[in-house]
Design a protein around this motif. Structure first.
Motif, PDB file in Angstrom:
ATOM      1  N   ALA A 144       0.987  -1.240  -0.111  1.00  0.00           N
ATOM      2  CA  ALA A 144      -0.124  -0.052   0.182  1.00  0.00           C
ATOM      3  C   ALA A 144       1.026   1.428  -0.101  1.00  0.00           C
ATOM      4  O   ALA A 144       0.429   2.275  -0.510  1.00  0.00           O
ATOM      5  N   LYS A 145       1.917   1.202   0.829  1.00  0.00           N
ATOM      6  CA  LYS A 145       2.701   2.534   0.768  1.00  0.00           C
ATOM      7  C   LYS A 145       3.531   2.579  -0.541  1.00  0.00           C
ATOM      8  O   LYS A 145       3.532   3.632  -0.968  1.00  0.00           O
ATOM      9  N   THR A 146       3.965   1.407  -1.009  1.00  0.00           N
ATOM     10  CA  THR A 146       4.733   1.582  -2.361  1.00  0.00           C
ATOM     11  C   THR A 146       3.610   2.239  -3.423  1.00  0.00           C
ATOM     12  O   THR A 146       3.926   3.241  -4.196  1.00  0.00           O
ATOM     13  N   LEU A 147       2.470   1.637  -3.391  1.00  0.00           N
ATOM     14  CA  LEU A 147       1.392   2.242  -4.521  1.00  0.00           C
ATOM     15  C   LEU A 147       1.264   3.546  -4.230  1.00  0.00           C
ATOM     16  O   LEU A 147       1.058   4.406  -5.175  1.00  0.00           O
ATOM     17  N   ALA A 148       0.830   3.939  -2.771  1.00  0.00           N
ATOM     18  CA  ALA A 148       0.445   5.378  -2.833  1.00  0.00           C
ATOM     19  C   ALA A 148       1.567   6.326  -3.004  1.00  0.00           C
ATOM     20  O   ALA A 148       1.356   7.508  -3.606  1.00  0.00           O
ATOM     21  N   SER A 149       2.807   5.729  -2.923  1.00  0.00           N
ATOM     22  CA  SER A 149       3.797   6.786  -3.194  1.00  0.00           C
ATOM     23  C   SER A 149       3.964   7.211  -4.844  1.00  0.00           C
ATOM     24  O   SER A 149       4.889   8.069  -4.880  1.00  0.00           O
ATOM     25  N   PHE A 157     -10.131   0.851  -1.872  1.00  0.00           N
ATOM     26  CA  PHE A 157      -9.142   1.104  -1.065  1.00  0.00           C
ATOM     27  C   PHE A 157      -7.643   1.278  -1.861  1.00  0.00           C
ATOM     28  O   PHE A 157      -7.224   2.286  -2.078  1.00  0.00           O
ATOM     29  N   TRP A 158      -7.773   0.045  -2.738  1.00  0.00           N
ATOM     30  CA  TRP A 158      -6.392   0.222  -3.511  1.00  0.00           C
ATOM     31  C   TRP A 158      -6.677   1.181  -4.809  1.00  0.00           C
ATOM     32  O   TRP A 158      -5.587   1.958  -5.330  1.00  0.00           O
ATOM     33  N   ASP A 159      -7.913   1.446  -5.200  1.00  0.00           N
ATOM     34  CA  ASP A 159      -8.150   2.261  -6.379  1.00  0.00           C
ATOM     35  C   ASP A 159      -7.987   3.732  -5.862  1.00  0.00           C
ATOM     36  O   ASP A 159      -7.386   4.575  -6.570  1.00  0.00           O
ATOM     37  N   PHE A 160      -8.186   4.180  -4.463  1.00  0.00           N
ATOM     38  CA  PHE A 160      -7.942   5.132  -3.881  1.00  0.00           C
ATOM     39  C   PHE A 160      -6.372   5.750  -3.849  1.00  0.00           C
ATOM     40  O   PHE A 160      -6.153   6.769  -4.215  1.00  0.00           O
ATOM     41  N   LEU A 161      -5.611   4.613  -3.636  1.00  0.00           N
ATOM     42  CA  LEU A 161      -4.272   4.810  -3.381  1.00  0.00           C
ATOM     43  C   LEU A 161      -3.804   4.888  -4.865  1.00  0.00           C
ATOM     44  O   LEU A 161      -2.622   5.907  -5.021  1.00  0.00           O
ATOM     45  N   GLY A 162      -4.020   4.051  -5.662  1.00  0.00           N
ATOM     46  CA  GLY A 162      -3.317   4.212  -7.032  1.00  0.00           C
ATOM     47  C   GLY A 162      -4.036   4.650  -8.363  1.00  0.00           C
ATOM     48  O   GLY A 162      -3.397   4.508  -9.460  1.00  0.00           O
ATOM     49  N   GLY A 163      -5.173   5.028  -8.066  1.00  0.00           N
ATOM     50  CA  GLY A 163      -6.129   5.134  -9.049  1.00  0.00           C
ATOM     51  C   GLY A 163      -6.831   4.311  -9.763  1.00  0.00           C
ATOM     52  O   GLY A 163      -6.712   3.008  -9.324  1.00  0.00           O
ATOM     53  N   ASP A 164      -7.780   4.714 -10.738  1.00  0.00           N
ATOM     54  CA  ASP A 164      -8.625   3.556 -11.298  1.00  0.00           C
ATOM     55  C   ASP A 164      -8.015   2.318 -11.807  1.00  0.00           C
ATOM     56  O   ASP A 164      -6.899   2.599 -12.635  1.00  0.00           O
ATOM     57  N   GLY A 165      -8.101   1.109 -11.849  1.00  0.00           N
ATOM     58  CA  GLY A 165      -7.705   0.075 -12.140  1.00  0.00           C
ATOM     59  C   GLY A 165      -6.665  -0.529 -11.237  1.00  0.00           C
ATOM     60  O   GLY A 165      -6.076  -1.686 -11.436  1.00  0.00           O
ATOM     61  N   ALA A 166      -6.141   0.244 -10.104  1.00  0.00           N
ATOM     62  CA  ALA A 166      -4.951  -0.359  -9.478  1.00  0.00           C
ATOM     63  C   ALA A 166      -5.247  -1.479  -8.670  1.00  0.00           C
ATOM     64  O   ALA A 166      -4.366  -2.351  -8.297  1.00  0.00           O
ATOM     65  N   TYR A 167      -6.506  -1.643  -8.318  1.00  0.00           N
ATOM     66  CA  TYR A 167      -6.711  -3.019  -7.622  1.00  0.00           C
ATOM     67  C   TYR A 167      -6.689  -4.254  -8.274  1.00  0.00           C
ATOM     68  O   TYR A 167      -5.885  -5.332  -7.906  1.00  0.00           O
ATOM     69  N   LYS A 227      -1.610   7.330  25.157  1.00  0.00           N
ATOM     70  CA  LYS A 227      -0.934   6.374  24.438  1.00  0.00           C
ATOM     71  C   LYS A 227      -1.919   5.750  23.119  1.00  0.00           C
ATOM     72  O   LYS A 227      -2.907   5.313  23.773  1.00  0.00           O
ATOM     73  N   THR A 228      -1.317   5.941  22.213  1.00  0.00           N
ATOM     74  CA  THR A 228      -2.294   5.397  21.098  1.00  0.00           C
ATOM     75  C   THR A 228      -1.408   4.709  19.925  1.00  0.00           C
ATOM     76  O   THR A 228      -0.177   4.619  19.955  1.00  0.00           O
ATOM     77  N   VAL A 229      -2.157   4.083  19.188  1.00  0.00           N
ATOM     78  CA  VAL A 229      -1.406   3.008  18.118  1.00  0.00           C
ATOM     79  C   VAL A 229      -0.980   3.939  17.074  1.00  0.00           C
ATOM     80  O   VAL A 229      -1.285   5.091  16.744  1.00  0.00           O
ATOM     81  N   LYS A 230      -0.043   3.480  16.159  1.00  0.00           N
ATOM     82  CA  LYS A 230       0.691   3.713  15.225  1.00  0.00           C
ATOM     83  C   LYS A 230      -0.337   3.890  14.214  1.00  0.00           C
ATOM     84  O   LYS A 230      -1.067   2.818  13.826  1.00  0.00           O
ATOM     85  N   VAL A 231      -0.183   4.873  13.150  1.00  0.00           N
ATOM     86  CA  VAL A 231      -0.942   4.699  11.939  1.00  0.00           C
ATOM     87  C   VAL A 231      -0.464   3.926  11.055  1.00  0.00           C
ATOM     88  O   VAL A 231       0.644   4.019  10.879  1.00  0.00           O
ATOM     89  N   ASP A 232      -1.237   2.885  10.486  1.00  0.00           N
ATOM     90  CA  ASP A 232      -0.680   1.840   9.557  1.00  0.00           C
ATOM     91  C   ASP A 232      -0.022   2.433   8.313  1.00  0.00           C
ATOM     92  O   ASP A 232       1.043   2.029   7.796  1.00  0.00           O
ATOM     93  N   LEU A 233      -0.856   3.511   7.802  1.00  0.00           N
ATOM     94  CA  LEU A 233      -0.479   4.219   6.519  1.00  0.00           C
ATOM     95  C   LEU A 233      -0.873   5.693   6.556  1.00  0.00           C
ATOM     96  O   LEU A 233      -2.154   5.920   6.771  1.00  0.00           O
ATOM     97  N   PHE A 234       0.012   6.596   6.410  1.00  0.00           N
ATOM     98  CA  PHE A 234      -0.132   7.975   6.313  1.00  0.00           C
ATOM     99  C   PHE A 234      -0.110   8.159   4.740  1.00  0.00           C
ATOM    100  O   PHE A 234       0.839   7.910   4.293  1.00  0.00           O
ATOM    101  N   VAL A 235      -0.901   9.037   4.466  1.00  0.00           N
ATOM    102  CA  VAL A 235      -0.742   9.558   2.990  1.00  0.00           C
ATOM    103  C   VAL A 235      -1.203  11.191   3.004  1.00  0.00           C
ATOM    104  O   VAL A 235      -2.094  11.511   3.569  1.00  0.00           O
ATOM    105  N   GLN A 236      -0.485  11.914   2.140  1.00  0.00           N
ATOM    106  CA  GLN A 236      -0.736  13.182   2.006  1.00  0.00           C
ATOM    107  C   GLN A 236      -0.704  13.490   0.586  1.00  0.00           C
ATOM    108  O   GLN A 236       0.251  13.099  -0.145  1.00  0.00           O
TER     109      GLN A 236
END
Length: 257
Positions: free
Chosen positions: A67-72, A221-231, A131-140
């Motif tokens: 997910a990180k690689t795709l979002a980047s 989720f995956w199309d949000f990160l990588g655009g249409d068709g990413a899934y 004390k809170t949990v880490k964010v699994d994926l941060f995207v800007q």
């Protein structure tokens, strides 16, 4: 967005690297199961045990880095295991509790309204440490919009959903304390829909999660990160990686015969 060959190769390398790392660190269970071994074979039992172990860590070991690689490739910034912070205002904590109380008594969740309620008190009152949990994926995004994702299993447990919701709201409060005017959103992300081809209708989510503004499942989720068709492209990456790794997988579990 259609990923080019270099981008697809990068995602496939992340998948293969993650699985190879799992092979290196995995320690098969040492329990003796003589009936199972004779019926199914040690190699199949080792594979079964490996799959169970992999399922428990699939999110952090494979889904997160993919997910990180795709979002980047599309967003200005993407990080996994992001530390959102631990300072929160007293008034924001009170507001979050009020929101939680209302939801448990039947109020319909409205994430946009909840965010603005928290924003109004994000820096009021005593500043407490939380004390809170880490964010699994941060995207800007390039325009500065912040997205905070909590990756979950395909069938989350109802007993944990109040905690999940509270975490999403606390992330908002913590981030707004630092940047009160930020356009920030927090989501639960579920990498695939186990009910396909039916829509995702996990009843445990109802009444606590804003489906439109707080949940992204599978293709969404995956199309949000990588655009249409990413899934579909990510699924193909997994398939190609699996085909390439098959000899290594067979050789690894062949040791248990």
């Amino acid at each position: 967005m259609t990923l080019n060959k270099a981008q697809l190769s990068e995602i496939e390398n992340v998948i293969k690297g993650s699985l190879r790392t799992k092979f290196k660190t995995y320690k098969p269970e040492t329990n003796s199961m003589p009936f199972h071994y004779r019926l199914l074979g040690k190699d199949r039992m080792a594979l079964f045990s490996f799959i169970q172990s992999l399922n428990t860590t699939f999110g952090t070991s494979i889904f997160e880095p993919v997910a990180k690689t795709l979002a980047s490739l599309q967003f200005a910034s993407a990080q996994q295991q992001y530390v959102v912070g631990n300072n929160i205002s007293e008034k924001a904590q009170i507001e979050i509790q009020d929101i939680m109380n209302a939801l448990t008594t039947g109020k319909t969740p409205n994430k946009a309204d909840e965010i603005e309620r928290i924003r109004a008190v994000c820096n009021k009152g005593t500043i407490n440490q939380l004390k809170t949990v880490k964010v699994d994926l941060f995207v800007q995004s390039a325009s500065g919009i912040i997205y905070l994702f909590d990756l979950k299993t395909a069938k989350p447990n109802i007993s944990n959903f109040k905690d999940f919701k509270r975490t999403l709201l606390e992330w908002i409060a913590i981030y707004l304390l630092k940047e009160p005017n930020a356009d920030v959103h927090s989501y639960i992300a579920i990498p695939y829909n186990p009910y396909e081809p039916k829509s995702y209708e996990r009843w445990t989510l109802k009444g606590m999660i804003d489906f439109d503004e707080e949940l992204k499942v599978g293709k969404e989720f995956w199309d949000f990160l990588g655009g249409d068709g990413a899934y579909e492209e990510v699924l193909n990456c997994f398939q190609r990686a699996g085909i390439e790794l098959r000899p290594e997988i067979d050789a690894y579990f062949g040791k248990f015969k």
